[in-house]
Design a protein around this motif. Sequence first.
Motif, PDB file in Angstrom:
ATOM      1  N   GLU A 162      11.598 -21.387  10.134  1.00 30.31           N
ATOM      2  CA  GLU A 162      10.355 -21.247   9.379  1.00 30.31           C
ATOM      3  C   GLU A 162      10.650 -20.558   8.046  1.00 30.31           C
ATOM      4  OE1 GLU A 162       7.210 -19.367  11.462  1.00 30.31           O
ATOM      5  OE2 GLU A 162       5.879 -19.329   9.733  1.00 30.31           O
ATOM      6  N   ARG A 163      11.416 -19.462   8.120  1.00 30.55           N
ATOM      7  CA  ARG A 163      11.791 -18.732   6.918  1.00 30.55           C
ATOM      8  C   ARG A 163      13.183 -18.150   7.094  1.00 30.55           C
ATOM      9  NH1 ARG A 163       5.917 -15.763   6.292  1.00 30.55           N
ATOM     10  NH2 ARG A 163       4.806 -17.627   5.590  1.00 30.55           N
ATOM     11  N   GLU A 164      13.956 -18.169   6.005  1.00 30.03           N
ATOM     12  CA  GLU A 164      15.315 -17.649   5.997  1.00 30.03           C
ATOM     13  C   GLU A 164      15.304 -16.263   5.387  1.00 30.03           C
ATOM     14  OE1 GLU A 164      19.541 -19.034   3.983  1.00 30.03           O
ATOM     15  OE2 GLU A 164      17.711 -19.089   2.776  1.00 30.03           O
ATOM     16  N   PHE A 165      16.043 -15.356   6.016  1.00 26.18           N
ATOM     17  CA  PHE A 165      16.235 -14.025   5.453  1.00 26.18           C
ATOM     18  C   PHE A 165      17.042 -14.144   4.165  1.00 26.18           C
ATOM     19  CE2 PHE A 165      17.590  -9.745   5.077  1.00 26.18           C
ATOM     20  CZ  PHE A 165      18.967  -9.758   4.884  1.00 26.18           C
ATOM     21  N   VAL A 166      16.578 -13.495   3.097  1.00 27.61           N
ATOM     22  CA  VAL A 166      17.293 -13.468   1.822  1.00 27.61           C
ATOM     23  C   VAL A 166      17.891 -12.083   1.581  1.00 27.61           C
ATOM     24  CG1 VAL A 166      17.054 -13.720  -0.675  1.00 27.61           C
ATOM     25  CG2 VAL A 166      15.822 -15.270   0.855  1.00 27.61           C
ATOM     26  N   ALA A 167      17.064 -11.044   1.691  1.00 26.77           N
ATOM     27  CA  ALA A 167      17.529  -9.675   1.477  1.00 26.77           C
ATOM     28  C   ALA A 167      16.590  -8.722   2.185  1.00 26.77           C
ATOM     29  CB  ALA A 167      17.580  -9.341  -0.011  1.00 26.77           C
ATOM     30  N   ALA A 168      17.120  -7.575   2.618  1.00 26.36           N
ATOM     31  CA  ALA A 168      16.294  -6.553   3.259  1.00 26.36           C
ATOM     32  C   ALA A 168      16.700  -5.188   2.740  1.00 26.36           C
ATOM     33  CB  ALA A 168      16.440  -6.609   4.782  1.00 26.36           C
ATOM     34  N   VAL A 169      15.725  -4.300   2.571  1.00 21.88           N
ATOM     35  CA  VAL A 169      15.948  -2.986   1.980  1.00 21.88           C
ATOM     36  C   VAL A 169      15.359  -1.924   2.902  1.00 21.88           C
ATOM     37  CG1 VAL A 169      15.671  -1.576  -0.091  1.00 21.88           C
ATOM     38  CG2 VAL A 169      15.625  -4.076  -0.272  1.00 21.88           C
ATOM     39  N   THR A 170      16.175  -0.918   3.265  1.00 22.48           N
ATOM     40  CA  THR A 170      15.664   0.181   4.067  1.00 22.48           C
ATOM     41  C   THR A 170      14.791   1.093   3.210  1.00 22.48           C
ATOM     42  OG1 THR A 170      17.485   1.678   3.573  1.00 22.48           O
ATOM     43  CG2 THR A 170      17.804   0.138   5.415  1.00 22.48           C
ATOM     44  N   TRP A 171      14.107   2.031   3.847  1.00 17.84           N
ATOM     45  CA  TRP A 171      13.249   2.947   3.102  1.00 17.84           C
ATOM     46  C   TRP A 171      14.058   3.777   2.126  1.00 17.84           C
ATOM     47  CZ3 TRP A 171      14.047   8.175   3.204  1.00 17.84           C
ATOM     48  CH2 TRP A 171      14.889   8.657   4.214  1.00 17.84           C
ATOM     49  N   SER A 172      15.359   3.980   2.422  1.00 15.77           N
ATOM     50  CA  SER A 172      16.206   4.792   1.547  1.00 15.77           C
ATOM     51  C   SER A 172      16.919   3.954   0.484  1.00 15.77           C
ATOM     52  CB  SER A 172      17.248   5.535   2.380  1.00 15.77           C
ATOM     53  OG  SER A 172      18.083   4.627   3.065  1.00 15.77           O
ATOM     54  N   GLY A 173      16.720   2.631   0.507  1.00 19.67           N
ATOM     55  CA  GLY A 173      17.276   1.795  -0.543  1.00 19.67           C
ATOM     56  C   GLY A 173      18.550   1.051  -0.199  1.00 19.67           C
ATOM     57  N   LEU A 174      19.036   1.140   1.038  1.00 11.62           N
ATOM     58  CA  LEU A 174      20.206   0.360   1.439  1.00 11.62           C
ATOM     59  C   LEU A 174      19.809  -1.103   1.581  1.00 11.62           C
ATOM     60  CD1 LEU A 174      21.747   2.765   4.097  1.00 11.62           C
ATOM     61  CD2 LEU A 174      22.418   2.479   1.710  1.00 11.62           C
ATOM     62  N   VAL A 175      20.666  -1.998   1.092  1.00 15.94           N
ATOM     63  CA  VAL A 175      20.301  -3.407   1.017  1.00 15.94           C
ATOM     64  C   VAL A 175      21.315  -4.282   1.750  1.00 15.94           C
ATOM     65  CG1 VAL A 175      19.667  -5.298  -0.523  1.00 15.94           C
ATOM     66  CG2 VAL A 175      19.353  -2.940  -1.279  1.00 15.94           C
ATOM     67  N   THR A 176      20.839  -5.293   2.438  1.00 16.56           N
ATOM     68  CA  THR A 176      21.679  -6.343   2.996  1.00 16.56           C
ATOM     69  C   THR A 176      21.194  -7.679   2.459  1.00 16.56           C
ATOM     70  OG1 THR A 176      20.320  -6.563   4.979  1.00 16.56           O
ATOM     71  CG2 THR A 176      22.178  -5.051   5.097  1.00 16.56           C
ATOM     72  N   TYR A 177      22.137  -8.635   2.325  1.00  8.84           N
ATOM     73  CA  TYR A 177      21.839  -9.944   1.756  1.00  8.84           C
ATOM     74  C   TYR A 177      22.361 -11.058   2.649  1.00  8.84           C
ATOM     75  CZ  TYR A 177      21.314  -7.298  -2.625  1.00  8.84           C
ATOM     76  OH  TYR A 177      20.936  -6.397  -3.589  1.00  8.84           O
ATOM     77  N   THR A 178      21.726 -12.223   2.556  1.00  8.51           N
ATOM     78  CA  THR A 178      22.318 -13.397   3.158  1.00  8.51           C
ATOM     79  C   THR A 178      23.466 -13.861   2.261  1.00  8.51           C
ATOM     80  OG1 THR A 178      21.799 -15.546   4.143  1.00  8.51           O
ATOM     81  CG2 THR A 178      20.836 -15.096   2.003  1.00  8.51           C
TER      82      THR A 178
ATOM     83  N   PRO B  45       0.816  -1.218   0.000  1.00 13.13           N
ATOM     84  CA  PRO B  45       0.000   0.000   0.000  1.00 13.13           C
ATOM     85  C   PRO B  45       0.847   1.265   0.000  1.00 13.13           C
ATOM     86  CG  PRO B  45      -0.844  -1.575   1.576  1.00 13.13           C
ATOM     87  CD  PRO B  45       0.472  -2.104   1.109  1.00 13.13           C
ATOM     88  N   GLY B  46       0.446   2.242  -0.789  1.00 13.01           N
ATOM     89  CA  GLY B  46       1.207   3.467  -0.888  1.00 13.01           C
ATOM     90  C   GLY B  46       1.271   4.272   0.390  1.00 13.01           C
ATOM     91  N   SER B  47       0.265   4.125   1.243  1.00 16.44           N
ATOM     92  CA  SER B  47       0.197   4.909   2.474  1.00 16.44           C
ATOM     93  C   SER B  47       1.333   4.590   3.433  1.00 16.44           C
ATOM     94  CB  SER B  47      -1.145   4.672   3.163  1.00 16.44           C
ATOM     95  OG  SER B  47      -1.305   3.287   3.450  1.00 16.44           O
ATOM     96  N   ILE B  48       1.950   3.440   3.315  1.00 13.32           N
ATOM     97  CA  ILE B  48       3.007   3.048   4.245  1.00 13.32           C
ATOM     98  C   ILE B  48       4.325   2.743   3.551  1.00 13.32           C
ATOM     99  CG2 ILE B  48       1.418   2.127   5.957  1.00 13.32           C
ATOM    100  CD1 ILE B  48       2.009  -0.654   4.868  1.00 13.32           C
ATOM    101  N   PHE B  49       4.298   2.583   2.235  1.00 15.75           N
ATOM    102  CA  PHE B  49       5.454   2.048   1.529  1.00 15.75           C
ATOM    103  C   PHE B  49       6.705   2.868   1.756  1.00 15.75           C
ATOM    104  CE2 PHE B  49       7.160  -0.848  -1.534  1.00 15.75           C
ATOM    105  CZ  PHE B  49       8.194  -0.151  -2.127  1.00 15.75           C
ATOM    106  N   SER B  50       6.607   4.195   1.692  1.00 13.99           N
ATOM    107  CA  SER B  50       7.800   5.036   1.735  1.00 13.99           C
ATOM    108  C   SER B  50       8.517   4.977   3.077  1.00 13.99           C
ATOM    109  CB  SER B  50       7.442   6.484   1.411  1.00 13.99           C
ATOM    110  OG  SER B  50       6.562   6.990   2.384  1.00 13.99           O
ATOM    111  N   THR B  51       7.845   4.559   4.124  1.00 14.48           N
ATOM    112  CA  THR B  51       8.481   4.468   5.440  1.00 14.48           C
ATOM    113  C   THR B  51       8.788   3.030   5.839  1.00 14.48           C
ATOM    114  OG1 THR B  51       6.358   4.340   6.593  1.00 14.48           O
ATOM    115  CG2 THR B  51       7.280   6.534   6.203  1.00 14.48           C
ATOM    116  N   TYR B  52       8.435   2.118   5.010  1.00 15.15           N
ATOM    117  CA  TYR B  52       8.548   0.700   5.302  1.00 15.15           C
ATOM    118  C   TYR B  52       9.962   0.196   5.084  1.00 15.15           C
ATOM    119  CZ  TYR B  52       4.631  -2.683   5.736  1.00 15.15           C
ATOM    120  OH  TYR B  52       3.656  -3.520   6.156  1.00 15.15           O
ATOM    121  N   GLY B  53      10.446  -0.653   5.994  1.00  9.16           N
ATOM    122  CA  GLY B  53      11.539  -1.541   5.660  1.00  9.16           C
ATOM    123  C   GLY B  53      10.935  -2.750   4.972  1.00  9.16           C
ATOM    124  N   LEU B  54      11.633  -3.324   4.026  1.00  9.77           N
ATOM    125  CA  LEU B  54      11.083  -4.441   3.248  1.00  9.77           C
ATOM    126  C   LEU B  54      12.104  -5.548   3.118  1.00  9.77           C
ATOM    127  CD1 LEU B  54       9.551  -2.234   0.452  1.00  9.77           C
ATOM    128  CD2 LEU B  54       8.216  -3.672   1.969  1.00  9.77           C
TER     129      LEU B  54
END
Length: 121
Positions: free
Chosen positions: A44-60, A25-34
Amino acid sequence: QAQLVESGGGLVQPGGSLRLSCAAPGSIFSTYGLGWFRPFPGKEREFVAAVTWSGLVTYTDSVKGRFTASRDNAKNTLYLQMDSLKPEDTAVYYCAGGIFDLVRAGTPRDWGQGTQVTVSS
């Protein structure tokens, strides 16, 4: 809770590429970590990649150099470009969102329903 919708999964041969998308949803996307997750033995689930609201990325480590996560805040969409795919990448891939530190820790607020990726000849 916000609705996250993944797309782009499918069947691909080893060495091939796929691009996954996740709309939020657009109402939250810009502040969301993803982030992107997949099932892993013993978790249950393995972290693959994460992106901050500003676009910084970390990977497994297992996907570094092969996968690229990015976000388009204008389109409220998260992407995962997967190259040099291996059979062991076969999994359901889940999109997740919330406070970035919690996403990175594997405890996001919101989850998508998942999209199947199958790597096979």
